[in-house]
Design a protein around this motif. Structure first.
Motif, PDB file in Angstrom:
ATOM      1  N   LEU A  12      13.919  10.102   1.682  1.00 35.58           N
ATOM      2  CA  LEU A  12      12.736   9.631   2.394  1.00 35.58           C
ATOM      3  C   LEU A  12      12.785   8.123   2.629  1.00 35.58           C
ATOM      4  O   LEU A  12      12.688   7.646   3.768  1.00 35.58           O
ATOM      5  CB  LEU A  12      11.485  10.007   1.586  1.00 35.58           C
ATOM      6  N   GLU A  13      12.981   7.371   1.540  1.00 34.95           N
ATOM      7  CA  GLU A  13      13.027   5.914   1.676  1.00 34.95           C
ATOM      8  C   GLU A  13      14.193   5.488   2.577  1.00 34.95           C
ATOM      9  O   GLU A  13      14.059   4.581   3.400  1.00 34.95           O
ATOM     10  CB  GLU A  13      13.216   5.231   0.313  1.00 34.95           C
TER      11      GLU A  13
ATOM     12  N   LEU B  71       0.827  -1.208   0.000  1.00 30.87           N
ATOM     13  CA  LEU B  71       0.000   0.000   0.000  1.00 30.87           C
ATOM     14  C   LEU B  71       0.859   1.255   0.000  1.00 30.87           C
ATOM     15  O   LEU B  71       0.522   2.264  -0.602  1.00 30.87           O
ATOM     16  CB  LEU B  71      -0.935   0.001   1.217  1.00 30.87           C
ATOM     17  N   GLY B  72       2.013   1.182   0.679  1.00 30.57           N
ATOM     18  CA  GLY B  72       2.820   2.388   0.862  1.00 30.57           C
ATOM     19  C   GLY B  72       3.813   2.698  -0.247  1.00 30.57           C
ATOM     20  O   GLY B  72       4.329   3.807  -0.319  1.00 30.57           O
ATOM     21  N   GLY B  73       4.130   1.735  -1.110  1.00 26.71           N
ATOM     22  CA  GLY B  73       5.226   1.997  -2.039  1.00 26.71           C
ATOM     23  C   GLY B  73       4.969   1.583  -3.475  1.00 26.71           C
ATOM     24  O   GLY B  73       3.945   0.972  -3.794  1.00 26.71           O
TER      25      GLY B  73
ATOM     26  N   ASN C 234      14.416   0.899  -3.285  1.00 27.19           N
ATOM     27  CA  ASN C 234      15.341   1.757  -2.542  1.00 27.19           C
ATOM     28  C   ASN C 234      15.244   1.498  -1.044  1.00 27.19           C
ATOM     29  O   ASN C 234      16.254   1.350  -0.353  1.00 27.19           O
ATOM     30  CB  ASN C 234      15.044   3.231  -2.817  1.00 27.19           C
ATOM     31  N   PHE C 235      14.016   1.443  -0.573  1.00 29.82           N
ATOM     32  CA  PHE C 235      13.736   1.228   0.838  1.00 29.82           C
ATOM     33  C   PHE C 235      14.356  -0.093   1.325  1.00 29.82           C
ATOM     34  O   PHE C 235      15.016  -0.163   2.357  1.00 29.82           O
ATOM     35  CB  PHE C 235      12.210   1.210   0.980  1.00 29.82           C
TER      36      PHE C 235
ATOM     37  N   MET D  30      16.125   3.278   7.757  1.00 28.85           N
ATOM     38  CA  MET D  30      16.994   3.283   8.943  1.00 28.85           C
ATOM     39  C   MET D  30      16.194   3.404  10.230  1.00 28.85           C
ATOM     40  O   MET D  30      16.554   2.818  11.256  1.00 28.85           O
ATOM     41  CB  MET D  30      17.995   4.439   8.857  1.00 28.85           C
ATOM     42  N   VAL D  31      15.086   4.169  10.177  1.00 26.88           N
ATOM     43  CA  VAL D  31      14.243   4.278  11.374  1.00 26.88           C
ATOM     44  C   VAL D  31      13.756   2.890  11.785  1.00 26.88           C
ATOM     45  O   VAL D  31      13.782   2.518  12.960  1.00 26.88           O
ATOM     46  CB  VAL D  31      13.040   5.230  11.109  1.00 26.88           C
ATOM     47  N   ILE D  32      13.346   2.114  10.786  1.00 27.12           N
ATOM     48  CA  ILE D  32      12.846   0.772  11.114  1.00 27.12           C
ATOM     49  C   ILE D  32      13.970  -0.118  11.658  1.00 27.12           C
ATOM     50  O   ILE D  32      13.804  -0.802  12.662  1.00 27.12           O
ATOM     51  CB  ILE D  32      12.178   0.125   9.887  1.00 27.12           C
ATOM     52  N   VAL D  33      15.147  -0.050  11.036  1.00 28.62           N
ATOM     53  CA  VAL D  33      16.272  -0.847  11.541  1.00 28.62           C
ATOM     54  C   VAL D  33      16.562  -0.472  12.991  1.00 28.62           C
ATOM     55  O   VAL D  33      16.659  -1.325  13.869  1.00 28.62           O
ATOM     56  CB  VAL D  33      17.535  -0.623  10.677  1.00 28.62           C
TER      57      VAL D  33
END
Ligand code: ARG
Length: 516
Positions: free
Chosen positions: A464-465, A397-399, A406-407, A470-473
């Motif tokens: 952004l990606e 849904l998000g990408g 990239n993400f 990195m936030v998730i990691v």
């Protein structure tokens, strides 16, 4: 710890790994014996039955999936000329080759650990980086990887149904893509919950289809090149592009190319089950990865030989355009069906192993216990499959294909890079570690250099990606603290925790470097 099981009494659950096309977690099979003693008993009991040709089909089967049918557009868009994009495809292949050689050393030096980044990071740098890897696999790498493949699947299916007269920017088209991708996840998760063998049967058929599709594209392209009058003359001025690509463009172009080669890190999972790993493992790598490189270069040459540049640049479904140009609209549909099958098979392998990563982590105590349960009746990890399906859906849904690549790649390359740094670190700190296969030192050094570039550049070009990734990691950090507090063998004192943090970074001198 993820455990291997190949004993015959659980043959209805564990799979001999050369049937999986995606072996990220080859060592993580469902084990019906519930006690940890049973797991311990089976650990290290791997049957040595993988031959050279098993290894080779496995490698080629894991790597070829969605990328070669979807990445050529983005690679060209980033590289801005035919010449540069072919170089990007070649360099991506070399990086995959270099990476798999390094991983072969890691795999052969630490065979009993089951393989995988978790084990290598844990051995070299301690439990925190290893935990972050496991966390990232579950929260990001696996669901994003699944999502990418399903998105490509959907693009091709929509094209079969709608015969590309449908404007891709239309919201209708946009949402039908997403719905089909989500349907793909749900159907495959469902099939995998029903039975293990359904999953593997899908695999064998579709591996065959994708290799044949790629071969047909490559051969057709060569024929066209041979007949000058048919070709699109893209090679006449190969390096003349619309503009010069920036370094950031090159990095993102490499990401798209590298996605198509992703899976090279699975090679070493085979090592502990090979009949003759010291001889065959390097042979599999030296044969397998170059075969894929040649396939991909042939396919790209074919695309460029037949299609005008603008078409390659603007398509997500290059095989359809190729098929149409070569064999008319029936050809387009035929290629679309074959690619959809390739993606369906790849998604199936990825969903199969992804659920087992979740399952194994839950058994380790990283996740709530329910995700480590196997359905009584069907002997499949239903809860893990469900959780994975939900996360994959969110990613879809998000990408889009490019943003998801990239993400995914920022995190993936962070860990590839860390593992190779681990190799270098261990060469220095544990020179006497037995390494049946030792890679030429310049390979990991070059890999590190490229890896740093690949990890850092996207923060400039696709901030952004990259930041989200990195936030998730890093969101695994507080989880690790909680986990250590809850399950810490040495009690829950902050003092211990601080020590553990330092240990896991290899900076605490007290009491041995780190626990294994
Ligand atoms: N190279 C594959 C493709 O083009 C992606 C493989 C992803 N699987 C994995 N185990 N990393 O679709």
């Amino acid at each position: 710890h993820p455990t291997s099981s190949t004993s015959s009494d659980d043959s209805n659950l564990s799979q001999s790994h050369h049937h999986d096309t995606d072996t990220d977690t080859i060592d993580v099979h469902i084990i019906p014996l519930s006690s940890s003693e049973a797991i311990d008993r089976q650990r290290g009991d791997l049957q040595k039955n993988v031959t050279f040709s098993n290894g080779l089909t496995l490698v080629v089967g894991v790597i070829i999936g969605s990328g070669i049918f979807a990445s050529p557009g983005p690679v060209f868009a980033y590289s801005k000329s035919v010449g540069v994009s072919l170089i990007i495809w070649f360099v991506s292949g070399l990086l995959a080759f270099a990476g798999s050689l390094c991983y072969a050393e890691l795999g052969s030096a630490m065979p009993s650990s089951g393989g995988g980044e978790h084990a290598y990071l844990n051995h070299a740098f301690g439990s925190l980086p290893a935990f972050l890897f496991s966390w990232s696999s579950i929260a990001l790498l696996k669901p994003a990887g699944n999502a990418i493949i399903c998105v490509v699947f959907a693009e091709y299916v929509v094209n079969i149904v709608a015969q590309s007269s449908w404007d891709p920017t239309q919201p209708m088209r946009h949402w039908s893509n997403k719905l089909i991708a989500i349907a793909c996840v749900l159907v495959l998760s469902g099939l995998n919950s029903i039975s293990v063998s359904v999953g593997t049967r899908i695999q064998d058929v579709f591996t065959f289809i994708k290799v044949v599709t790629l071969l047909v594209i490559g051969i057709a392209g060569l024929v066209v090149l041979g007949q000058k009058s048919l070709s699109s003359h893209n090679f006449d001025h190969a390096f003349e592009g619309t503009s010069q690509p920036s370094l950031g463009d090159i990095a993102l172009g490499l990401y798209s190319g590298l996605w198509a080669y992703d899976g090279w890190n699975n090679l070493n999972y085979v090592s502990s089950e090979m009949k003759n790993p010291t001889r065959d493992l390097p042979r599999v790598i030296f044969a397998g990865v170059p075969i894929v490189i040649i396939f991909y270069l042939l396919a790209n040459t074919a695309y460029y030989a037949v299609l005008p540049e603008e078409v390659v640049m603007n398509t997500n479904t290059v095989a359809i355009d190729f098929g149409k140009q070569m064999f008319g609209s029936t050809g387009g549909v035929l290629f679309a069906i074959c690619v959809a099958c390739s993606c369906f098979g790849a998604a199936n392998g990825s969903i199969f192993t992804g659920a087992r990563v979740i399952y194994a982590s839950a058994r380790e105590g990283y996740l709530p216990k329910m995700f480590g349960k196997v359905s009584e009746k069907r002997r499949t990890p239903v809860a893990a499959l469900g959780l994975q399906a939900v996360m994959t859906t969110i990613m879809i849904l998000g990408g889009t294909f490019s943003t998801l690549v990239n993400f995914y790649s920022v995190a993936a390359w962070l860990f590839y890079l860390s593992s190779i740094l681990g190799l270098l670190y261990l060469r220095y700190h544990e020179p006497n570690l037995k390494r049946p296969f030792k890679v030429w030192m310049v390979v990991p050094i070059l890999f590190t250099f490229f890896g740093l570039f690949l990890f850092l550049m996207p923060f400039v070009q696709a901030p952004l990606e990259s930041c989200l990734s990195m936030v998730i990691v890093l969101s695994g950090l507080p989880l690790w603290v909680v986990k250590e507090l809850v399950s810490g063998n040495r009690g829950t004192r902050w003092q211990d925790l601080k020590e553990k943090v330092m240990h896991s970074f290899g900076i605490a001198p007290a009491g041995g470097r780190h626990e294994r």
